[in-house]
Every structure is written in C-alpha cells, then in structure tokens.
Design an enzyme around this catalytic site. Structure first.
Site, mmCIF file in Angstrom:
data_model
loop_
_atom_site.group_PDB
_atom_site.id
_atom_site.type_symbol
_atom_site.label_atom_id
_atom_site.label_comp_id
_atom_site.label_asym_id
_atom_site.label_seq_id
_atom_site.Cartn_x
_atom_site.Cartn_y
_atom_site.Cartn_z
ATOM 1 N N HIS A 121 63.533 29.184 -17.932
ATOM 2 C CA HIS A 121 64.891 29.185 -17.383
ATOM 3 C C HIS A 121 65.701 30.368 -17.910
ATOM 4 O O HIS A 121 66.419 31.028 -17.156
ATOM 5 C CB HIS A 121 65.602 27.865 -17.697
ATOM 6 N N LYS A 122 65.581 30.625 -19.178
ATOM 7 C CA LYS A 122 66.207 31.801 -19.803
ATOM 8 C C LYS A 122 65.301 32.233 -20.959
ATOM 9 O O LYS A 122 64.514 31.423 -21.475
ATOM 10 C CB LYS A 122 67.597 31.475 -20.367
ATOM 11 N N TYR A 125 65.622 29.974 -23.744
ATOM 12 C CA TYR A 125 65.094 28.622 -23.538
ATOM 13 C C TYR A 125 63.597 28.718 -23.270
ATOM 14 O O TYR A 125 63.135 28.494 -22.146
ATOM 15 C CB TYR A 125 65.805 27.925 -22.365
ATOM 16 N N ASP A 132 67.329 23.469 -11.920
ATOM 17 C CA ASP A 132 68.336 24.446 -11.489
ATOM 18 C C ASP A 132 67.670 25.792 -11.164
ATOM 19 O O ASP A 132 68.081 26.510 -10.251
ATOM 20 C CB ASP A 132 69.386 24.703 -12.584
ATOM 21 N N ILE A 204 68.769 17.498 -9.377
ATOM 22 C CA ILE A 204 67.941 17.151 -8.206
ATOM 23 C C ILE A 204 68.522 17.806 -6.957
ATOM 24 O O ILE A 204 67.793 18.239 -6.055
ATOM 25 C CB ILE A 204 67.834 15.621 -8.057
#
Length: 612
Positions: A121-122, A125, A132, A204
């Site tokens: 994600h990043k 992370y 997302d 979601i």
C-alpha cells in the site's frame, strides 16, 4: 452536488484539515466525479475546473508539484485519471499530461510488492495489501494500459484482484477484510491468515468501485475479464444481504448492524449504490441489483443529504479516515473504526455521491435503448492518424475518438440511454447489419481524405435500402461539398427522397458563433423536445421529394429531413454537427444546446426502432 462542491472549492481542492493544496487521492476522486458530470451535461465549466486544478500541479516538463515518487504511496495515483482525460482532449501543450501520467506509471512499475506480486500500500506499510489500494492504482493502470498499448499489464491488474480474493475474503460471510499482511508481523494481523480484524464498509466500497471501473478498459477477449466479473457477481449479493432493511444504507462496520456505537455511513453507502447500479447496467450482475441500488440511493438522500440556507447541498456522516498501523497505532478493531471522527462534506463522501447520482440518473432513462444496437459506419468514412504510440488509428467521427474530431460524447449518450454502440468496418450487407437497429453513415471519404476511399456503390445501396425497408433506422450525415463525397452519397439518399445540395450555408467567421445559429421550431419538437437553439456551420441544405418530409426549415433551406420508408426511418442532415467539438461545451457559448439536441435525437432514433 458538483456545483456545491465547486462553490466551496472555487480555485483549488483542499482536502480534510489541510491548509495547503497537495497532490492527493481525494482530489483525484473529485476530479473523476466532476468529469462524470461534464459527460452528463456537456457543460464546459466542469472540464475547465478539472483542467485548472491539474494545471496547478503539472509543470510544462510533466513534473508534479508536491508529488514524491520515492514514497511509493499508491494513494498518489488517482489524480492520474484526470491526466489521462486531459491528454485525450484537443488542446495545446497536452503532452505535459502524458509526461505526468508516465511518472505515475513508473511508480507503479517500481512499487514494492509482496512475494506473490501484490502492491504494497505504501513503502512505509511493507508487505501489506489494502482494499483501498485497488481503487487507488488499478483504474488508472487499466486506462493507461489501454491508451498506450500495454496489453501485458492487464494480467498484472487481474492479479491484484485475485490476491485480494485469495487472502482477504471471509469464507463464511463473503465480506472482504480491510487488509492483509503477508509477513504476519503487524499487531493487527491474524497470525494464521494475516487478515485485519474487521469489515470496514468503505474499504469494501473502494474495492467494489475498482472492479466496475477497471472493467471499462479490460479488453473483451482478456481471460481475466470473466474472472473480475465473477468477483463482482460474488460480492453483489453480499452487499445486498448487509444493506440495512430499514434505511437502505450501510453501516460503518458493515456486519455489525445495530451493535452499540455503530452507525450508517455515507461514503460506503454511495460507493455500493454506484457499484451495484453500474454493474447491473453493464450486464455484469443481474438486473435485480438495480432495486438494491435504488433503495440505497433513497436511503442516502434521506439520511445524509442536507440543503443549506444558501441553496447548496451538503453530505453528512462520512467517516474521516480508516487505516491500519501507523502512529498512533490503529489496530483495526470494531472500537477503532468507531473512534474516527465523522465529517460533513468530506470529499470521500461527496465524490462517490456524485458517482452514485449519475448512475441513478442513467438508470431512470436507459430503458429506451435496452436491447438495441447503434452501428456507426467505419467503411465509407475511414480516415487515419497516428496514435500516441505511433501506430495508425482510425479517427474523425468515430465512437472512440475523444478529441474534438470524434463522436465519443454522442456515443456515450446512446450508451447511457441503454443502447450498445458498435462500429461497422466493412461494406454493409445483410450479415453485418444483422442485429444493428440504428445505422449512421457520416461524411463518406473523398480521395483528399483517404488515398483509396471506399465509395458507396450499387451493391451497398441495395443492401441498405433492403435493411431500411425491413425496419432499420438510418442516419445520413453529409458535410459541406468540399469535404464529402456527395455524388455517390446522393445516390443512396435518393432512394429515400433525399438529396444533399451543393449550396453551403451558415459560413461562420472565427468565433462569430451566432452565424451558425438555428432555432428549433414547434414542429421540430417531436424530435427535439428539450432543445431550443443549436449550432451547425457550413452545412449542405436538403432537397426532398416524397416520401421524405422536412423537419426543420430555415430561410427557405431544409436543414433536417425525415423519410418513412417501408417499416424503416431515415433521418438526414447536411453536417456531422454532433461531434465532440460542438457538444462538449468547450468551444461554442452556453446559449447553444447541441448536447441536449444530441440526446434528444439519440432518444428519438432509438424510439423509431421497430419491435421485432
């Protein structure tokens, strides 16, 4: 809602509590929402808002102010969709948008991945895939791949969804966990599965939007297409099951209903309405889910939309954020998701509300075209140019051409009215006109336009005549005589009592647009009920004999003609006047109603189709 948003963010988009603008996914979300309103209305102010916002960031060399590639933050990708929109329009200096989009593409190419190939994600992370992230990265990646011919990347896009389905879908409920940690090192991660603890509705929602939007670009023949549609078909009944029966909306922690502290949340509700309505419209999921979406939309209007004293609209009860890890540490529990503050007019709610509203408008109108196909001739009109990768592509009055020369917007109108659009790349005969309900022939080529043009011949005329007689709806759009192969086109038109004359009228000098003005009289309202004033320049007036009759006459010149022939209908005009340049609101002034006229004409043509 779009106008209210623009009134509150007049010259730039401020996100959350920020006091300075920065390149941000919420900005990208809003620009996509505004783009949808532009396509819905043909009002150029929406395009200008997008352009002015992006131009605050993108420098002439394509670098992006405040963007840092080295963060490898997938949240930085969504404004790239606006870059691709701008690049595909006719305008000067647009290569900077391509260069900026290339930077985002390069980030995706270098984005750190899990061992199985899923995007982190990043950078900060590591080893984590979040729902997302599918919304953040994949719709941009899919559109970029389609425009710039990276077919190999579609496999990678499908893989990102497959990994979420493999690792984050709950076997019992079918709901999807917010994230998973491949390393199992995070405190929030289940030691056995790596999953976060709770089902957060907006996560979601991001995933659902990503599915329906990526399918816009994934090629029809790609094996992963059926896979993604399958994921949506799996998810749709789950969303319907967890819809609150009383309100029609969805809860912040979607599976916990009325548990103490839980509440109905706006952004997720809007996202689910959009995904279900669009999924049903596109035929990915059964039609019954439109009812789920409509119930959800009524719940949104009743629970979250407020009218302010100044007449603007507001959206309430959007949760400000939802994350995992970080400092202070977010543990992904039920209590955590209920601890984040609610915001009024949060962009993560407003954007999806506009998405949902557009789909609800389409759902209210699209019965007229359902089951009908509108075919556009690509045989007699066959001009080519070089595409962004240097390969030849057909353009000029085509469905795909989004520049001022194309029919993309008019095609979009037909599609929003429920019809399918198709191209007819070969000479018309019974086989390739089978299943076509409306057939549009525009501006047949001269040798000046195409070295070896396909001229309308006796065989084509006989086939088209037979097709109309059996109930086909034919549209003939000529051009001024210097730019259209009129003599052979007239041999076809003559079968229906129509001739394009050699006279040119409405010669417009520069931007003196009133020289191209035509008013829609009462007798033409049967075809153009919502249109008053239109713009057509340099057109060829018609000469008609029975069975053809005039629809619009101006100063003795017949502008529009209609011929009823056998069971079929023919509509004729001496100009391709509904191409993007004169319907997208960017060139001619707002007093002209060509966009409305295009919608009126599309609806009328579809209504002329004979029931079989």
């Amino acid at each position: 809602m779009a106008d209210s948003f623009i009134a509150n963010h007049k010259d730039s988009i401020l996100v959350g509590k920020n006091t300075a603008t920065k390149w941000d996914y919420e900005q990208g979300l809003m620009l996509k929402a505004i783009e949808k309103v532009w396509y819905r209305t043909g009002e150029g102010k929406y395009f200008e808002y997008i352009r002015k916002d992006i131009d605050q960031y993108v420098r002439p060399d394509g670098s992006i102010r405040t963007y840092r590639a080295d963060e490898y933050n997938i949240d930085n990708i969504p404004p790239g969709r606006a870059l691709l929109t701008l690049y595909q329009q006719s305008q000067p200096d647009k290569d900077k948008y391509k260069k900026a989009a290339d930077l985002l593409w390069k980030q995706l190419e270098e984005q750190p991945r899990t061992k199985e190939g899923g995007y982190w994600h990043k950078k900060r992370y590591p080893n984590q895939m979040w729902l997302d992230g599918l919304f953040m990265g994949e719709p941009f990646a899919a559109e970029y791949s389609a425009i710039f011919h990276h077919p190999e990347h579609f496999d990678d896009i499908v893989k990102q969804f497959a990994l979420i389905e493999k690792h984050a879908v709950d076997e019992k409920t079918g709901l999807v966990y917010h994230a998973y940690d491949e390393s199992r090192e995070q405190k929030w991660a289940d030691k056995k599965t790596g999953r976060s603890p709770s089902f957060w509705a907006r996560a979601i929602g991001w995933y659902a939007i990503a599915l329906v939007d990526v399918l816009d670009y994934l090629p029809a023949q790609h094996p992963g297409r059926a896979q993604l549609i399958g994921y949506l078909q799996r998810l749709a009944p789950v969303l319907a099951k967890y819809q609150d029966p009383a309100s029609g909306a969805w809860y912040q922690v979607i599976d916990q209903g009325t548990r103490a502290g839980n509440y109905l949340e706006a952004s997720a509700s809007c996202m689910f309405v959009y995904a279900l309505a669009k999924g049903a419209r596109m035929g990915y999921i059964p039609e019954k889910f439109v009812a789920t979406a409509k119930k959800g939309y009524q719940g949104i209007l009743q629970n979250f939309v407020e009218k302010e004293a100044n007449g603007t609209l507001s959206l309430t009860k959007t949760v400000s954020v939802g994350g995992l890890g970080g400092n202070p540490y977010r543990d992904g529990t039920y209590e955590y998701y209920l601890s984040e503050p609610l915001r009024k007019n949060d962009l993560k709610g407003i954007g999806p509300f506009i998405f949902a509203s557009v789909e609800m408008e389409i759902a209210a109108e699209n019965a007229v075209g359902q089951g009908k196909t509108v075919g556009l001739d690509y045989y007699f009109n066959h001009e080519t140019r070089k595409d962004p990768t240097g390969n030849p592509e057909q353009f000029h009055y085509t469905w795909e051409d989004r520049m001022h020369s194309g029919f993309w917007l008019w095609g979009n109108t037909f599609r929003e009215l429920g019809a399918k659009t198709a191209s007819i790349p070969t000479s018309p005969n019974a086989a390739n006109l089978k299943g076509v309900d409306v057939y549009i022939i525009v501006d047949p080529d001269t040798k000046k336009e195409t070295p070896e043009p396909h001229f309308i011949d006796d065989q084509s005329i006989a086939e088209i005549e037979k097709w109309v007689k059996a109930g086909g709806v034919l549209v003939l759009m000529a051009n001024d005589t210097a730019n259209c192969e009129i003599p052979r086109f007239n041999r076809l038109a003559a079968k229906f009592g129509i001739q394009f004359t050699s006279k040119n009228r409405n010669m417009v000098q520069g931007t003196q647009f009133e020289q191209g003005r035509l008013m829609i009289p009462a007798e033409a309202k049967s075809v153009f009920p919502h249109t008053g004033k239109i713009y057509i320049k340099e057109l060829s007036p018609l000469r008609l004999t029975p069975p053809a009759k005039p629809l619009l006459t101006d100063q003795g010149d017949i502008i529009f003609g209609i011929s009823r022939y056998g069971k079929g209908t023919v509509f004729a005009v001496g100009d391709p006047w509904l191409y993007n340049e004169y319907v997208d609101g960017r060139r001619i002034d707002t007093s002209f109603e060509n966009f409305e006229a295009g919608k009126d004409l599309a609806g009328w043509l579809l209504k002329q189709v004979v029931k079989k």
